[in-house]
Design a protein around this motif. Sequence first.
Motif, mmCIF file in Angstrom:
data_model
loop_
_atom_site.group_PDB
_atom_site.id
_atom_site.type_symbol
_atom_site.label_atom_id
_atom_site.label_comp_id
_atom_site.label_asym_id
_atom_site.label_seq_id
_atom_site.Cartn_x
_atom_site.Cartn_y
_atom_site.Cartn_z
ATOM 1 N N LEU A 12 1.000 3.141 -4.835
ATOM 2 C CA LEU A 12 0.109 2.288 -4.048
ATOM 3 C C LEU A 12 -1.188 2.061 -4.824
ATOM 4 O O LEU A 12 -1.784 3.003 -5.348
ATOM 5 C CB LEU A 12 -0.184 2.953 -2.700
ATOM 6 C CG LEU A 12 -0.364 2.048 -1.486
ATOM 7 C CD1 LEU A 12 0.894 1.233 -1.225
ATOM 8 C CD2 LEU A 12 -0.706 2.880 -0.254
ATOM 9 N N GLU A 13 -1.635 0.816 -4.889
ATOM 10 C CA GLU A 13 -2.786 0.483 -5.726
ATOM 11 C C GLU A 13 -4.108 0.484 -4.976
ATOM 12 O O GLU A 13 -5.169 0.679 -5.579
ATOM 13 C CB GLU A 13 -2.568 -0.888 -6.383
ATOM 14 C CG GLU A 13 -1.383 -0.918 -7.348
ATOM 15 C CD GLU A 13 -1.214 -2.269 -8.005
ATOM 16 O OE1 GLU A 13 -1.956 -3.214 -7.621
ATOM 17 O OE2 GLU A 13 -0.356 -2.395 -8.899
ATOM 18 N N SER A 14 -4.070 0.250 -3.673
ATOM 19 C CA SER A 14 -5.324 0.196 -2.916
ATOM 20 C C SER A 14 -5.079 0.562 -1.462
ATOM 21 O O SER A 14 -3.952 0.500 -0.967
ATOM 22 C CB SER A 14 -5.952 -1.203 -3.001
ATOM 23 O OG SER A 14 -5.086 -2.173 -2.434
ATOM 24 N N VAL A 15 -6.161 0.940 -0.788
ATOM 25 C CA VAL A 15 -6.105 1.267 0.634
ATOM 26 C C VAL A 15 -6.485 0.024 1.425
ATOM 27 O O VAL A 15 -7.502 -0.616 1.144
ATOM 28 C CB VAL A 15 -7.072 2.422 0.972
ATOM 29 C CG1 VAL A 15 -7.039 2.724 2.465
ATOM 30 C CG2 VAL A 15 -6.723 3.654 0.162
ATOM 31 N N GLY A 16 -5.658 -0.336 2.394
ATOM 32 C CA GLY A 16 -5.933 -1.523 3.192
ATOM 33 C C GLY A 16 -5.892 -1.221 4.672
ATOM 34 O O GLY A 16 -6.259 -0.123 5.109
ATOM 35 N N ASP A 17 -5.438 -2.199 5.452
ATOM 36 C CA ASP A 17 -5.276 -1.992 6.888
ATOM 37 C C ASP A 17 -4.099 -1.052 7.131
ATOM 38 O O ASP A 17 -3.391 -0.663 6.198
ATOM 39 C CB ASP A 17 -5.039 -3.330 7.593
ATOM 40 C CG ASP A 17 -6.254 -4.246 7.495
ATOM 41 O OD1 ASP A 17 -7.382 -3.710 7.405
ATOM 42 O OD2 ASP A 17 -6.073 -5.476 7.492
ATOM 43 N N GLN A 18 -3.878 -0.700 8.383
ATOM 44 C CA GLN A 18 -2.767 0.191 8.698
ATOM 45 C C GLN A 18 -1.450 -0.419 8.239
ATOM 46 O O GLN A 18 -1.262 -1.630 8.235
ATOM 47 C CB GLN A 18 -2.735 0.477 10.195
ATOM 48 C CG GLN A 18 -2.524 -0.741 11.075
ATOM 49 C CD GLN A 18 -2.756 -0.430 12.544
ATOM 50 O OE1 GLN A 18 -3.636 0.346 12.886
ATOM 51 N NE2 GLN A 18 -1.967 -1.033 13.418
ATOM 52 N N SER A 19 -0.529 0.447 7.848
ATOM 53 C CA SER A 19 0.738 0.014 7.259
ATOM 54 C C SER A 19 1.652 -0.648 8.287
ATOM 55 O O SER A 19 1.455 -0.523 9.501
ATOM 56 C CB SER A 19 1.449 1.210 6.632
ATOM 57 O OG SER A 19 0.643 1.812 5.634
ATOM 58 N N GLY A 20 2.688 -1.312 7.770
ATOM 59 C CA GLY A 20 3.618 -2.029 8.631
ATOM 60 C C GLY A 20 4.350 -1.133 9.612
ATOM 61 O O GLY A 20 4.604 -1.528 10.757
ATOM 62 N N THR A 73 -4.391 7.534 -3.807
ATOM 63 C CA THR A 73 -4.531 6.317 -3.008
ATOM 64 C C THR A 73 -3.528 6.309 -1.856
ATOM 65 O O THR A 73 -3.857 5.930 -0.726
ATOM 66 C CB THR A 73 -4.317 5.069 -3.882
ATOM 67 O OG1 THR A 73 -5.263 5.072 -4.952
ATOM 68 C CG2 THR A 73 -4.492 3.798 -3.070
ATOM 69 N N GLY A 74 -2.305 6.745 -2.143
ATOM 70 C CA GLY A 74 -1.288 6.802 -1.100
ATOM 71 C C GLY A 74 -1.665 7.761 0.012
ATOM 72 O O GLY A 74 -1.451 7.475 1.199
#
Length: 254
Positions: A12-20, A73-74
């Motif tokens: 994983l390259e970056s932290v974003g919104d909550q996962s699918g 990151t993960g």
Amino acid sequence: MAAMTRVPWGTLESVGDQSGYVNGINMILSSSIPVLGSLLSPIYFQFFLDKLASSVGPRFYMNIFKCKQISETGAQQMLLDTQAVKTILLEIPSLGRQTSGAAGYSKFVSREMSKAEALLKVILSPVDSVADTYRALLPEGTPMEFQRILELKGLKKSDQQSILDDFNKGSPAISQPSSAAPVGQSMAPAPPASTVPAISNPASAGFIASREDVLTRAAALGRGAATTGFKRFLALTEAAKDRKDGPFRKLFNA
């Protein structure tokens, strides 16, 4: 929740919104809980909450161990997801419009999900302090779990051995088996309601400690939850686990 084990946490390259997969959990519960809340009496709904709390938290924790590898990151993304799932679970009594007995449920959910948060914080810790962090945050953990954490961090076998030796020297002998299932094995079934920790005053806390207690309270309340009928409800609840098309089957297997 099985979908979380298929996310490439190691790359994983970056932290974003909550996962699918978190959105999937939210969608299933948001569509199902209001219906259940309208159909079930308070005693039935309370039993449902107790079963859900004793299933989701431990399964989420075990699924972390089933991932292949988790980068920094993960782990940060998974920590964000864990907090989102906890929030979703804590909102279930309100979704069902039955909040009178939710205190015990909320306490249990918070405690179980905090274990997952602690595990991810251990994974995020530096290699030279990972053993101390594990002992501090998960004092009931086992050497088998700790070794799996080192694997999740991406350490080679040769690098793991010295850390394991130091960990075993500083840890008391632990005889109980690890709660984390090895990768590739099927997930253990949810513990029965009778294994949920008892609370000193179940009536005031709104938490049902065992099936026998449920039956006693149901009969005493006189809300149509006669013993025979409630036993049938328990049987149907257990049988629902084997359905392939039920919404809660999808919650655990999707």
